[in-house]
Structure formats: structure tokens, C-alpha cells
Design a protein around this motif. Structure first.
Motif, PDB file in Angstrom:
ATOM      1  N   TRP A  95       0.814  -1.209   0.000  1.00 55.90           N
ATOM      2  CA  TRP A  95       0.000   0.000   0.000  1.00 55.90           C
ATOM      3  C   TRP A  95       0.853   1.266   0.000  1.00 55.90           C
ATOM      4  CZ3 TRP A  95      -4.566  -0.749  -1.665  1.00 55.90           C
ATOM      5  CH2 TRP A  95      -5.234  -1.950  -1.406  1.00 55.90           C
ATOM      6  N   GLY A  96       2.041   1.175   0.598  1.00 53.67           N
ATOM      7  CA  GLY A  96       2.937   2.325   0.559  1.00 53.67           C
ATOM      8  C   GLY A  96       3.342   2.681  -0.857  1.00 53.67           C
ATOM      9  N   LEU A  97       3.635   1.661  -1.670  1.00 57.86           N
ATOM     10  CA  LEU A  97       4.004   1.909  -3.068  1.00 57.86           C
ATOM     11  C   LEU A  97       2.793   2.327  -3.899  1.00 57.86           C
ATOM     12  CD1 LEU A  97       6.514  -1.005  -3.757  1.00 57.86           C
ATOM     13  CD2 LEU A  97       7.036   1.418  -3.437  1.00 57.86           C
ATOM     14  N   ILE A  98       1.649   1.693  -3.658  1.00 54.02           N
ATOM     15  CA  ILE A  98       0.442   2.007  -4.445  1.00 54.02           C
ATOM     16  C   ILE A  98       0.047   3.470  -4.287  1.00 54.02           C
ATOM     17  CG2 ILE A  98      -2.054   1.602  -4.568  1.00 54.02           C
ATOM     18  CD1 ILE A  98      -1.475  -1.364  -4.099  1.00 54.02           C
ATOM     19  N   PHE A  99       0.099   3.956  -3.066  1.00 58.80           N
ATOM     20  CA  PHE A  99      -0.291   5.353  -2.837  1.00 58.80           C
ATOM     21  C   PHE A  99       0.904   6.307  -2.914  1.00 58.80           C
ATOM     22  CE2 PHE A  99      -3.871   3.164  -0.808  1.00 58.80           C
ATOM     23  CZ  PHE A  99      -4.942   3.886  -1.323  1.00 58.80           C
ATOM     24  N   GLY A 100       2.046   5.885  -2.393  1.00 60.92           N
ATOM     25  CA  GLY A 100       3.174   6.800  -2.277  1.00 60.92           C
ATOM     26  C   GLY A 100       3.897   7.091  -3.568  1.00 60.92           C
ATOM     27  N   LEU A 101       4.119   6.066  -4.393  1.00 59.00           N
ATOM     28  CA  LEU A 101       4.907   6.267  -5.604  1.00 59.00           C
ATOM     29  C   LEU A 101       4.218   7.179  -6.619  1.00 59.00           C
ATOM     30  CD1 LEU A 101       7.549   5.609  -6.972  1.00 59.00           C
ATOM     31  CD2 LEU A 101       6.511   3.525  -7.902  1.00 59.00           C
ATOM     32  N   PRO A 102       2.939   6.956  -6.965  1.00 55.79           N
ATOM     33  CA  PRO A 102       2.281   7.881  -7.900  1.00 55.79           C
ATOM     34  C   PRO A 102       2.203   9.307  -7.355  1.00 55.79           C
ATOM     35  CG  PRO A 102       1.016   5.857  -7.698  1.00 55.79           C
ATOM     36  CD  PRO A 102       2.051   5.835  -6.618  1.00 55.79           C
ATOM     37  N   SER A 103       1.976   9.439  -6.055  1.00 58.34           N
ATOM     38  CA  SER A 103       1.902  10.777  -5.453  1.00 58.34           C
ATOM     39  C   SER A 103       3.239  11.489  -5.549  1.00 58.34           C
ATOM     40  CB  SER A 103       1.467  10.672  -3.986  1.00 58.34           C
ATOM     41  OG  SER A 103       0.191  10.096  -3.870  1.00 58.34           O
ATOM     42  N   ALA A 104       4.319  10.753  -5.247  1.00 51.86           N
ATOM     43  CA  ALA A 104       5.656  11.347  -5.323  1.00 51.86           C
ATOM     44  C   ALA A 104       5.984  11.765  -6.751  1.00 51.86           C
ATOM     45  CB  ALA A 104       6.698  10.360  -4.797  1.00 51.86           C
ATOM     46  N   LEU A 105       5.632  10.922  -7.720  1.00 52.66           N
ATOM     47  CA  LEU A 105       5.929  11.245  -9.116  1.00 52.66           C
ATOM     48  C   LEU A 105       5.101  12.437  -9.590  1.00 52.66           C
ATOM     49  CD1 LEU A 105       6.204   7.637 -10.597  1.00 52.66           C
ATOM     50  CD2 LEU A 105       8.059   9.284 -10.250  1.00 52.66           C
ATOM     51  N   TYR A 106       3.862  12.529  -9.167  1.00 51.43           N
ATOM     52  CA  TYR A 106       3.042  13.687  -9.542  1.00 51.43           C
ATOM     53  C   TYR A 106       3.688  14.978  -9.024  1.00 51.43           C
ATOM     54  CZ  TYR A 106      -0.826  16.946 -10.006  1.00 51.43           C
ATOM     55  OH  TYR A 106      -1.590  18.042 -10.337  1.00 51.43           O
ATOM     56  N   VAL A 107       4.074  14.955  -7.762  1.00 54.12           N
ATOM     57  CA  VAL A 107       4.707  16.155  -7.188  1.00 54.12           C
ATOM     58  C   VAL A 107       6.027  16.438  -7.896  1.00 54.12           C
ATOM     59  CG1 VAL A 107       5.712  17.145  -5.102  1.00 54.12           C
ATOM     60  CG2 VAL A 107       3.582  15.837  -4.961  1.00 54.12           C
ATOM     61  N   GLY A 108       6.793  15.384  -8.204  1.00 54.64           N
ATOM     62  CA  GLY A 108       8.072  15.574  -8.872  1.00 54.64           C
ATOM     63  C   GLY A 108       7.942  16.174 -10.256  1.00 54.64           C
ATOM     64  N   PHE A 109       6.874  15.786 -10.986  1.00 51.68           N
ATOM     65  CA  PHE A 109       6.696  16.287 -12.349  1.00 51.68           C
ATOM     66  C   PHE A 109       5.859  17.562 -12.429  1.00 51.68           C
ATOM     67  CE2 PHE A 109       7.638  11.763 -13.489  1.00 51.68           C
ATOM     68  CZ  PHE A 109       8.736  12.025 -14.291  1.00 51.68           C
ATOM     69  N   TYR A 110       4.906  17.706 -11.518  1.00 49.81           N
ATOM     70  CA  TYR A 110       3.962  18.830 -11.641  1.00 49.81           C
ATOM     71  C   TYR A 110       3.940  19.761 -10.426  1.00 49.81           C
ATOM     72  CZ  TYR A 110       2.244  15.727 -15.301  1.00 49.81           C
ATOM     73  OH  TYR A 110       2.147  14.908 -16.399  1.00 49.81           O
ATOM     74  N   GLY A 111       4.695  19.405  -9.381  1.00 45.57           N
ATOM     75  CA  GLY A 111       4.617  20.213  -8.172  1.00 45.57           C
ATOM     76  C   GLY A 111       5.875  20.961  -7.805  1.00 45.57           C
ATOM     77  N   THR A 112       6.855  21.003  -8.715  1.00 42.09           N
ATOM     78  CA  THR A 112       8.116  21.667  -8.371  1.00 42.09           C
ATOM     79  C   THR A 112       8.019  23.188  -8.416  1.00 42.09           C
ATOM     80  OG1 THR A 112       8.833  21.494 -10.686  1.00 42.09           O
ATOM     81  CG2 THR A 112       9.530  19.742  -9.171  1.00 42.09           C
ATOM     82  N   ASP A 113       7.063  23.709  -9.171  1.00 41.81           N
ATOM     83  CA  ASP A 113       6.945  25.170  -9.287  1.00 41.81           C
ATOM     84  C   ASP A 113       5.683  25.691  -8.631  1.00 41.81           C
ATOM     85  OD1 ASP A 113       5.195  24.022 -11.045  1.00 41.81           O
ATOM     86  OD2 ASP A 113       5.646  25.348 -12.732  1.00 41.81           O
ATOM     87  N   ILE A 114       5.070  24.892  -7.753  1.00 38.06           N
ATOM     88  CA  ILE A 114       3.858  25.324  -7.067  1.00 38.06           C
ATOM     89  C   ILE A 114       4.207  26.361  -6.011  1.00 38.06           C
ATOM     90  CG2 ILE A 114       2.007  24.573  -5.532  1.00 38.06           C
ATOM     91  CD1 ILE A 114       1.545  23.744  -8.366  1.00 38.06           C
ATOM     92  N   GLU A 115       3.449  27.433  -5.952  1.00 40.46           N
ATOM     93  CA  GLU A 115       3.654  28.487  -4.962  1.00 40.46           C
ATOM     94  C   GLU A 115       3.008  28.065  -3.641  1.00 40.46           C
ATOM     95  OE1 GLU A 115       4.780  30.967  -2.797  1.00 40.46           O
ATOM     96  OE2 GLU A 115       5.287  31.714  -4.792  1.00 40.46           O
ATOM     97  N   MET A 116       3.833  27.783  -2.636  1.00 42.66           N
ATOM     98  CA  MET A 116       3.323  27.300  -1.361  1.00 42.66           C
ATOM     99  C   MET A 116       3.104  28.426  -0.351  1.00 42.66           C
ATOM    100  SD  MET A 116       3.057  24.098  -2.016  1.00 42.66           S
ATOM    101  CE  MET A 116       2.744  23.367  -0.413  1.00 42.66           C
ATOM    102  N   MET A 117       3.537  29.647  -0.682  1.00 40.82           N
ATOM    103  CA  MET A 117       3.379  30.745   0.266  1.00 40.82           C
ATOM    104  C   MET A 117       1.951  31.269   0.287  1.00 40.82           C
ATOM    105  SD  MET A 117       6.902  32.923  -0.155  1.00 40.82           S
ATOM    106  CE  MET A 117       6.450  34.016   1.182  1.00 40.82           C
TER     107      MET A 117
END
Length: 416
Positions: free
Chosen positions: A266-288
């Protein structure tokens, strides 16, 4: 009840936890090495998009698969350790709560000295402060612990979404949007000015200038509301770790033999796609500033942190379990001495790399790229493995661990 103020001996230690702790040291250092050469305030702007080539590849890999996952691992280990420490203290001490409080007080002193005088990215003081709240759950069952832990872990996510949705609808008003964008620009300008000042201080400043810049950064990160999001997350992870200890996960192979396979799956099922999404689409997200995009990225970051952390820990547990069943040694067991000296090794990272990079010492700040410094971090961690084994063959504890135990129990223990 007798007042046996005695820490656990080597034979009583849980070997698997020491191995995981030794592995976690690598992940913590891979994450921290970036901010030994970059102001901590830059963390508010996410991934360093100025990186290119191999530096970018290494930075992206750490951002996607390491950052957040290993502080989660250390936090889970802290929660597991709380239950082990407290349950043993109940058997051997008249006032186990007071003993645990003293243990946290000493940890807070380590953290305060570390944060103020060595490096601002300290986690120990936060652990000590948040750890006090664990005393509210000392008699809780495993089921109650993980439910409270999950609720607290999700609280900052819910707060972020609430802020993002409110901001989304409020921005439909031109007047509000104009004022909000102006306020956001002012916050960014303040943060960028702080980053610029810190860069100069760390690269060429005297120790007093570095100290002033460090304190300014700590005030920005923790005084600006960051603790509201970070503290509930840490407490939630502590409680989930405590739940693991109560149910025997990561403390015994026999009690929950299928738990590790489930955590891995379950860690891979949920964690890996989430990590890849953030890695590809979340690097320039404004968190402030909360927005729907940043709320989604923040949510998936949290999912990835937990998911991959569980998967990494489960892989180690399964490997050790298989080696035990085959009655053979696994190379991962070499990490146990480094895990037994985790506090000393962690503090050494900060002392060594700030001395290497900061202008008041060797002064190599900014001289080497992310790939080179990451490779150096791996070399330092690899060197700590045999050194820790050598040290513990001659001494009972690491030096900081010895001080921690003596101060906690109020007596001097044999060091050699």
C-alpha cells in the motif's frame, strides 16, 4: 516498585530499529545537504529550479523520493521509541512520566544549542516540544493511537484546503485580488531579502553575522505560522509510530508477520504515484499562498511522505526477516551501530558541513554543485558506518547518547 534508574543495555535493544535508524540517517543527510549550501528560507519556494544538468537530476531525485520521507521515518521511530522507553520505565522507575519529561528536556537543550549555534535546520527541539504531548496518550491502545495520529496528520491538509478554497472564491473580487496579490508580493520580497542576506552571511560572513542570519531565518520559518502546520503533522506521525510499537510492528517479526508486506504494497500504491506527480507537476507550485493547485500538491506530498516511508521501512524489515529465517547475516545489519549513535552522527553532519561550507571556517559555500555535495554526503554517511562500529566496540554509547542518558537518569554511567 524499585527505583532502577538504568537505561536499556545493548542486548535489550531492538536490532531492526537500529538498522532503520542508521538508514534514515542517509535520507536525512541527503535532504539536509541542500540547505547546508542554501538558506532555509528558500524551502518556502520549493524545488531549486536554477539547477541544470546532473545537478538538476540529483536535486529532482532527492526532492521526489527523499525529501519529507525520511523526517517522517525518524518521527515514526521517535513514536516507537516513546512506547518502548515508557513501558520499560514503568517497570523500573517510580515516576516514568517525570523520567520521560527529563529525557525530552535534555533533547530540547541539544536541539536549542544545535539550532542557535550550529545550524538552523534542527529537528530535535521540535521533537522535544511536540513529544511532551505524547504523555496525553500513554495509556492509549494501538487502535486509538493510529486514529488520533491520522486525524492530526490530516489536520494541516484540511487547513490548507480550507484556506485554498476560501482564497479561490475571495479572489473573484477584483479589489480583494489586488490587495492579496500586493500582500503576496510583499511577503515574497521580504523572504527574498532574507535569503539574499543569509546567502551573503553564510558565504563570507563572520560567525556573529552567520548567527544573526540563522536566527532571522528561524524566526521567519517558525514565527510565521509554520509551526501551526508542522507540529500537528509531527505529533500525528509520533502517534502512528506509537501505534506500531503497541501492535508489535517494527519491534517484533513474530507478532505481525504480514504487516510489512501490506505496508510495502500500500505504501508503493499510494506513495509512488503521489511522489511522481509532485516531482513532475509540483516543483513550481507556490506554497506561500494557498491555491487549489498548491493544496493538491501539498496533499500529495503528505501522501507520498507516508507511503514511501512505509515502503522503505517495510523493505528493510522484510530483508532482515528473511535473513533471520535463513539464519544468516544481511549487509543491512552493518547499519545498526550508526543507528545506535544516531544523535551523535546527526549532530556531526551539521558541525562538519557548516564548518566546511560557511565563510567563518573553510569557506566552500557555493563552490560545488548539488551532485558533488550529494556524493560527499553519501561518502560521509558511508564513513560513519565503520566508524560507529569501531567506536561502539570500545565504548558503550556514542558521546552525545552518553550525555543524554546521564542527564536523563541523573547519574554517571560507565562510558567504556
Amino acid at each position: 516498585m524499585t527505583n532502577m534508574t538504568q537505561p536499556i543495555g545493548v542486548k535489550e535493544r531492538i536490532h531492526m530499529l537500529d538498522v532503520i535508524r542508521g538508514f534514515a540517517l542517509l535520507g536525512i543527510l541527503l535532504m539536509n545537504i541542500e540547505f547546508f549550501q542554501r538558506p532555509l528560507t528558500a524551502m518556502m519556494f520549493g524545488f531549486d529550479t536554477s539547477l541544470t544538468g546532473l545537478d538538476h537530476s540529483v536535486g529532482w531525485t532527492v526532492f521526489t523520493f527523499v525529501q519529507g520521507k525520511f523526517y517522517t521515518m525518524f518521527s515514526l521511530l521517535f513514536g516507537i521509541g516513546f512506547v518502548i522507553f515508557y513501558d520499560r520505565a514503568k517497570q523500573n522507575h517510580d515516576h516514568p512520566r517525570w523520567l520521560f519529561f527529563r529525557r525530552l528536556l535534555v533533547l530540547a537543550l541539544f536541539g536549542l544549542v544545535h539550532m542557535v549555534f550550529i545550524w538552523g535546520g534542527d529537528i530535535l527541539l521540535t521533537y522535544a516540544i511536540v513529544g511532551l504531548l505524547l504523555l496525553l496518550f500513554i495509556n492509549s491502545s494501538a487502535g486509538r493511537l493510529w486514529k488520533w495520529g491520522l486525524a492530526l496528520f490530516l489536520l494541516p491538509v484540511a487547513m490548507f484546503w480550507l484556506g485554498a478554497v476560501s482564497m479561490h472564491f475571495a479572489m473573484q473580487s477584483p479589489e480583494f485580488a489586488q490587495q492579496t496579490l500586493a500582500d503576496q508580493q510583499q511577503m515574497q520580497d521580504t523572504a527574498m531579502a532574507l535569503i539574499s542576506n543569509a546567502e551573503q552571511a553564510y558565504a563570507t560572513g563572520s560567525y556573529s553575522e552567520v548567527l544573526a542570519a540563522r536566527l532571522a531565518e528561524v524566526n521567519m520559518l517558525y514565527g510565521g505560522g509554520g509551526a501551526i502546520f508542522f507540529f500537528p503533522t509531527v505529533l500525528g506521525i509520533f502517534l502512528i509510530g506509537a501505534s506500531f510499537a503497541r501492535s508489535g510492528v517494527f519491534t517484533s517479526f513474530e507478532k505481525r508477520p504480514t504487516a510489512y508486506k501490506n505496508l510495502l504494497r500500500w505504501g508503493l500504491i499510494f506513495g509512488l504515484p503521489s511522489a511522481l506527480y509532485v516531482g513532475f507537476y509540483g516543483t513550481d507550485i507556490e506554497m506561500m499562498m494557498p491555491s487549489l493547485d498548491s493544496a493538491l500538491a501539498f496533499t500529495l506530498m503528505q501522501v507520498a511522505n507516508f507511503g514511501l516511508c512505509f515502503a522503505y521501512m517495510a523493505i528493510i524489515a522484510l530483508a532482515l526477516r528473511q535473513a533471520q529465517r535463513n539464519k544468516r547475516q544481511h549487509w543491512l545489519q552493518n547499519l545498526a551501530p550508526a543507528g545506535r549513535m544516531a544523535l551523535t552522527n546527526y549532530l556531526f553532519h551539521s558541525l562538519f558541513f557548516t564548518s566546511l561550507f560557511y565563510g567563518y571556517a573553510v569557506g566552500l559555500y557555493g563552490e560545488y554543485g548539488r551532485a558533488t555535495t550529494t556524493a560527499l554526503a553519501v561518502v560521509v554517511w558511508l564513513a560513519q558506518i565503520p566508524f560507529s562500529k569501531w567506536w561502539l566496540s570500545r565504548f558503550k554509547y556514542g558521546p552525545c547518547e552518553w550525555l543524554w542518558r546521564c542527564a536523563t537518569y541523573g547519574k554517571l554511567f560507565a562510558f567504556k
